[in-house]
Design an enzyme around this catalytic site. Structure first.
Site, mmCIF file in Angstrom:
data_model
loop_
_atom_site.group_PDB
_atom_site.id
_atom_site.type_symbol
_atom_site.label_atom_id
_atom_site.label_comp_id
_atom_site.label_asym_id
_atom_site.label_seq_id
_atom_site.Cartn_x
_atom_site.Cartn_y
_atom_site.Cartn_z
ATOM 1 N N SER A 156 0.825 -1.211 0.000
ATOM 2 C CA SER A 156 0.000 0.000 0.000
ATOM 3 C C SER A 156 0.859 1.261 0.000
ATOM 4 O O SER A 156 2.020 1.250 0.411
ATOM 5 C CB SER A 156 -0.910 0.015 1.233
ATOM 6 O OG SER A 156 -1.687 -1.149 1.279
HETATM 7 N N1 SAH Z 1 -0.353 -5.308 4.215
HETATM 8 C C1 SAH Z 1 0.271 -5.559 2.925
HETATM 9 C C2 SAH Z 1 -0.675 -5.225 1.804
HETATM 10 C C3 SAH Z 1 -0.744 -6.341 0.832
HETATM 11 S S1 SAH Z 1 -2.085 -6.258 -0.319
HETATM 12 C C4 SAH Z 1 1.598 -4.829 2.810
HETATM 13 O O1 SAH Z 1 1.915 -4.014 3.691
HETATM 14 O O2 SAH Z 1 2.332 -5.078 1.850
HETATM 15 C C5 SAH Z 1 -3.264 -7.314 0.472
HETATM 16 C C6 SAH Z 1 -2.887 -8.741 0.690
HETATM 17 O O3 SAH Z 1 -4.058 -9.420 1.169
HETATM 18 C C7 SAH Z 1 -2.459 -9.499 -0.550
HETATM 19 O O4 SAH Z 1 -1.154 -10.003 -0.348
HETATM 20 C C8 SAH Z 1 -3.486 -10.633 -0.684
HETATM 21 O O5 SAH Z 1 -2.937 -11.839 -1.149
HETATM 22 C C9 SAH Z 1 -3.993 -10.764 0.752
HETATM 23 N N2 SAH Z 1 -5.318 -11.359 0.923
HETATM 24 C C10 SAH Z 1 -6.424 -11.212 0.145
HETATM 25 N N3 SAH Z 1 -7.450 -11.919 0.651
HETATM 26 C C11 SAH Z 1 -6.986 -12.535 1.781
HETATM 27 C C12 SAH Z 1 -7.575 -13.412 2.745
HETATM 28 N N4 SAH Z 1 -8.835 -13.829 2.664
HETATM 29 N N5 SAH Z 1 -6.814 -13.816 3.783
HETATM 30 C C13 SAH Z 1 -5.501 -13.429 3.897
HETATM 31 N N6 SAH Z 1 -4.904 -12.622 2.999
HETATM 32 C C14 SAH Z 1 -5.630 -12.166 1.958
#
Ligand code: SAH
Length: 225
Positions: free
Chosen positions: A77
């Protein structure tokens, strides 16, 4: 001799983190100037080396004012969004946090300096593995990662004082509401997978839930296994 070795180690330190200036600048222009004021949040942003959480080809852009691809169709993000979400859920004193969507691990690393333990669940097993390895290498010992679907939370470690969801869900998952502690705070993007989403704050008081809408956002979809 002591002074000389101090000078040498200082120089090595600066070389080791040549992104320090970019990071301090990011904190000032993207975070403080836009109204984030919580001291611990700001300190965490000054400390965590964001350039070590992005793929090699994006290292030079790591401190830019935008999200970046991290592979598998996912993103790290935008710094301001991470700061905003951190400040809005920040508990008083050291507490227990749950993150859904570990991704690069950046949000978890930011939380790791602020709470006792961060439990983080990632649905893409390769990303879960990569971020665990990153935490081990960088010495973030209070972050525990699990590969899987975060919809059902992490019952063995519940309740959580803070829950940060970093993927957009169509509805707030009920298990996450149930696993929020009394006075606990959850931040979650809610909305359609491709279109309009809003960041919501969920607070539990006397067992009751209060939901506040914060800002329009754009997150990757909350997936289900
Ligand atoms: N917090 C992260 C943001 C990653 S984007 C950072 O700081 O880089 C969001 C992430 O959520 C993705 O990696 C995606 O694979 C994950 N995601 C989506 N649905 C999910 C679920 N049901 N359970 C766990 N992770 C999930």
């Amino acid at each position: 001799m002591i002074i000389l070795s101090l000078l040498i180690s200082g120089k090595l330190f600066l070389q080791a983190d040549k992104y320090y200036t970019a990071r301090i600048n990011m904190v000032k222009t993207q975070i403080i100037d836009r109204g984030i004021s919580d001291a611990e949040t700001i300190k965490s942003f000054r400390t965590v080396p964001r350039h070590l959480f992005v793929p090699e080809e994006y290292v030079e852009e790591a401190y830019g004012d935008f999200p970046l691809p991290i592979g598998y169709g996912q993103t790290i993000s935008q710094p301001y969004v991470v700061a905003y979400m951190t400040e809005v859920v920040k508990p008083k004193g050291k507490k227990k946090a749950l993150e859904i969507g570990t991704g690069s691990g950046y949000q978890a690393a930011i939380l790791s300096g602020i709470v006792d333990t961060v439990y983080s669940i990632e649905i893409v097993s390769e990303l879960a593995k990569e971020s665990s390895e990153r935490f081990r290498m960088l010495g973030y010992n209070n972050i525990i990662v699990r590969a899987g679907d975060g919809y059902n939370g992490w019952i063995e470690h519940a309740p959580f004082d803070i829950i940060v969801v970093t993927a957009a869900a169509e509805k707030i998952p009920k298990p996450l509401i149930d696993q929020l502690s009394e006075n606990g705070r959850m931040v979650i993007p809610v909305g359609s997978q491709s279109g309009f989403q809003e960041l919501k704050l969920v607070v539990k008081k006397d067992g009751k839930i209060q939901i506040t809408t914060l800002l329009p956002v754009r997150f990757v979809p909350f997936k289900r296994l």
